[in-house]
Design a protein around this motif. Structure first.
Motif, PDB file in Angstrom:
ATOM      1  N   THR A   8       8.809 -16.154   0.115  1.00 13.58           N
ATOM      2  CA  THR A   8       7.600 -16.710   0.729  1.00 13.58           C
ATOM      3  C   THR A   8       6.434 -15.748   0.498  1.00 13.58           C
ATOM      4  O   THR A   8       5.937 -15.129   1.424  1.00 13.58           O
ATOM      5  CB  THR A   8       7.807 -16.946   2.232  1.00 13.58           C
ATOM      6  N   ASN A  10       2.717 -14.390  -0.172  1.00 13.43           N
ATOM      7  CA  ASN A  10       1.348 -14.840   0.097  1.00 13.43           C
ATOM      8  C   ASN A  10       0.296 -13.845  -0.368  1.00 13.43           C
ATOM      9  O   ASN A  10      -0.878 -14.073  -0.185  1.00 13.43           O
ATOM     10  CB  ASN A  10       1.137 -15.155   1.581  1.00 13.43           C
ATOM     11  N   GLY A  35       5.521  -9.708   1.639  1.00 13.80           N
ATOM     12  CA  GLY A  35       5.036 -10.919   0.997  1.00 13.80           C
ATOM     13  C   GLY A  35       4.188 -10.711  -0.234  1.00 13.80           C
ATOM     14  O   GLY A  35       3.262 -11.481  -0.490  1.00 13.80           O
ATOM     15  N   SER A  64       0.928 -21.874  -7.079  1.00 16.54           N
ATOM     16  CA  SER A  64       1.707 -21.835  -5.838  1.00 16.54           C
ATOM     17  C   SER A  64       0.784 -22.053  -4.653  1.00 16.54           C
ATOM     18  O   SER A  64      -0.320 -21.485  -4.599  1.00 16.54           O
ATOM     19  CB  SER A  64       2.425 -20.488  -5.687  1.00 16.54           C
ATOM     20  N   SER A  65       1.232 -22.830  -3.709  1.00 14.61           N
ATOM     21  CA  SER A  65       0.455 -23.072  -2.492  1.00 14.61           C
ATOM     22  C   SER A  65       0.644 -21.961  -1.465  1.00 14.61           C
ATOM     23  O   SER A  65      -0.010 -21.953  -0.430  1.00 14.61           O
ATOM     24  CB  SER A  65       0.862 -24.414  -1.878  1.00 14.61           C
ATOM     25  N   SER A  66       1.524 -20.982  -1.760  1.00  8.00           N
ATOM     26  CA  SER A  66       1.806 -19.926  -0.793  1.00  8.00           C
ATOM     27  C   SER A  66       0.835 -18.748  -0.890  1.00  8.00           C
ATOM     28  O   SER A  66       0.769 -17.921   0.001  1.00  8.00           O
ATOM     29  CB  SER A  66       3.234 -19.396  -0.983  1.00  8.00           C
ATOM     30  N   TYR A  67       0.057 -18.661  -1.975  1.00 15.67           N
ATOM     31  CA  TYR A  67      -0.864 -17.545  -2.115  1.00 15.67           C
ATOM     32  C   TYR A  67      -1.977 -17.628  -1.062  1.00 15.67           C
ATOM     33  O   TYR A  67      -2.535 -18.690  -0.812  1.00 15.67           O
ATOM     34  CB  TYR A  67      -1.519 -17.534  -3.503  1.00 15.67           C
ATOM     35  N   ARG A  68      -2.288 -16.487  -0.482  1.00 18.46           N
ATOM     36  CA  ARG A  68      -3.392 -16.406   0.473  1.00 18.46           C
ATOM     37  C   ARG A  68      -4.433 -15.371   0.051  1.00 18.46           C
ATOM     38  O   ARG A  68      -5.612 -15.531   0.321  1.00 18.46           O
ATOM     39  CB  ARG A  68      -2.866 -16.044   1.873  1.00 18.46           C
ATOM     40  N   LEU A  91      -8.687 -18.330  -2.795  1.00 19.60           N
ATOM     41  CA  LEU A  91      -8.008 -17.237  -2.104  1.00 19.60           C
ATOM     42  C   LEU A  91      -9.019 -16.197  -1.630  1.00 19.60           C
ATOM     43  O   LEU A  91     -10.148 -16.124  -2.116  1.00 19.60           O
ATOM     44  CB  LEU A  91      -7.000 -16.561  -3.044  1.00 19.60           C
ATOM     45  N   THR A 448      -3.693  -8.920   4.694  1.00 23.21           N
ATOM     46  CA  THR A 448      -3.120  -9.979   5.524  1.00 23.21           C
ATOM     47  C   THR A 448      -3.876 -11.288   5.390  1.00 23.21           C
ATOM     48  O   THR A 448      -3.278 -12.372   5.448  1.00 23.21           O
ATOM     49  CB  THR A 448      -3.113  -9.571   7.000  1.00 23.21           C
TER      50      THR A 448
END
Length: 455
Positions: A8, A10, A35, A64-68, A91, A448
């Motif tokens: 997972t 991010n 992460g 990927s939709s998980s990158y923040r 992002l 974060t």
């Protein structure tokens, strides 16, 4: 290359030049921030990485939709990457400057390729947060933008520095200092014990050197910001700090000289044997073998010491690359009788062992935005001598700075004649402030992405 830490992810770490300090930082973040996933290119052909890495990462980074958060260094043209990959544009984009191309020294103005600095300015404009490893790096970059852009033949953009500055902050490069106790000679062990016994006083001194944690830029002295802009400083008048220390040590009125077992008496006994009195001063120069580190000044100074029949030992460390300045081959012959170590030491233990055995570490740099090698040497107990310019006044107290080549020669000449002065000196540099332990929360907070919303 890519490395995944969890299922997972991010935090997207992108490094176009995965070597040296760039590699150290990416590895630290991967190991300590949950992460993270890293995509990197080997640290080769720097100029081509700066020109074309965005095209490579456009193809190698999967959607990927998980990158923040996207974290990258200023080698990458971030503007190109987010244009080629619109899914990454949303992002939180963090750009970290290890160095900047607007003031990076070149031998001739004509050699400065406009494109590299231009790429960095464009990257800042599309980044959400711009982070520098020192205040000198930040101020020298921001204050140079307008002049740099005037190299364009016409249609000069205006006030780009004012657009970029609100995004900027300083987060010093985080070092992982090893335990070098097993490598330290007796006099350094005694000195370290004396420093620990005065921990309260040392902590107070170090506290004065630290910038405010809440608002470091608010406490950034205007004098140092001016130094970042001007670089060249006036010579420092008067006698050096080491001369004053020597007078104090010799003075019979010094209370510390009157006690039989005072801490300095114990330390003096520890260095008055063969190691402290008869062993020549050991000078170390642990920098890259390139022209921007100004090896010409180092060797010119050492040859003057040799001409004056001063005894010293020399270790010249640091990495070599394709084009090694000719002065190294010449100096290897002329200084042969003084050389203890010559060349890069791939083993970290061997490297730190030499630093621990050395007495004085010298920088002659014409370019330095942080200075990892100098701080590592200080951690190993070396007395530092640095230019009174670049990043050094930000990190080192004035007594360790020289303004002219003549001052450097005079300082080294004095230490060659009295090596015990360097060996008993308690170094007033707060290396702890630049450790990963001290800086990790700042980097974790940066990555974060909590509370961040892209406009």
């Amino acid at each position: 290359m890519q490395e995944e830490n969890s299922s997972t992810m991010n935090v997207l770490l992108v490094e176009a030049f995965y070597g040296g300090s760039h590699k150290q930082l990416i590895d630290l973040l991967k190991e300590n921030v949950e992460g993270c996933i890293a995509y990197t290119l080997p640290a080769k052909k720097w100029h081509w990485r700066a020109r074309t890495a965005a095209l490579h990462f456009m193809q190698s980074i999967p959607a990927s939709s998980s990158y923040r958060v996207l974290f990258t260094s200023s080698v990458l043209n971030l503007c190109e990457l987010v244009a080629l990959r619109p899914d990454l544009a949303s992002l939180k984009k963090v750009l970290y400057f290890h160095e900047n191309q607007l003031v990076y020294p070149v031998r001739k103005v004509q050699e400065r390729d406009f494109q590299y600095g231009y790429n960095q300015v464009l990257s800042c404009l599309v980044a959400d947060v711009v982070v520098f490893n020192s205040f000198f790096n930040m101020e020298s970059f921001l204050s140079s933008i307008s002049c740099f852009m005037r190299r364009m033949p016409d249609y000069h953009p205006k006030d780009l520095d004012k657009v970029i500055r609100p995004k900027c902050q300083v987060l010093h490069f985080p070092l992982q200092f090893p335990d070098v106790t097993r490598f330290l000679p007796n006099h350094k062990l005694l000195r370290r014990a004396a420093e620990v016994s005065h921990v309260d006083g040392v902590s107070a001194l170090q506290g004065q050197q630290q910038h405010s944690q809440d608002d470091p830029q608010a406490s950034w002295p205007e004098e140092l910001a001016s130094q970042a802009r001007d670089v060249c400083l006036n010579p420092e008048p008067g006698r050096g700090k080491l001369d004053q220390e020597e007078d104090l040590w010799r003075s019979p009125s010094n209370p510390e000289n009157q006690g039989a077992e005072g801490e300095k008496d114990v330390m003096a006994k520890g260095i008055k044997g063969v190691e402290g009195q008869t062993k020549p001063l050991h000078i170390v120069w642990p920098h890259r073998w390139e022209h921007d580190k100004n090896p010409e000044l180092l060797f010119r100074t050492l040859l003057k010491l040799k001409e004056r029949d001063l005894d010293f030992q020399l270790s010249v460390l640091g990495e070599t690359f394709t084009d090694v300045p000719e002065i190294f081959a010449e100096a290897r012959v002329l200084l042969d009788a003084h050389i203890l170590h010559w060349g890069f030491l791939p083993s970290k233990d061997d490297y730190f062992r030499v630093l621990c055995q050395a007495d004085v570490v010298v920088s002659t740099a014409k370019h330095e935005f942080f200075g990892i090698a100098m701080l590592e040497a200080v951690h190993c107990g070396c007395y530092p001598l640095c230019p009174k310019s670049l990043v050094y006044p930000e990190i080192f107290p004035a007594e360790y700075l020289y303004s002219t080549p003549e001052q450097l020669c005079k300082r080294l000449q004095g230490l060659c004649r009295r090596p015990h002065v360097a060996r008993r000196h308690n170094i007033k540099v707060n290396t702890t402030a630049y450790s990963w332990v001290a800086l990790k929360e700042g980097f974790k907070s940066l990555l974060t992405g909590q509370g961040y919303h892209c406009s």
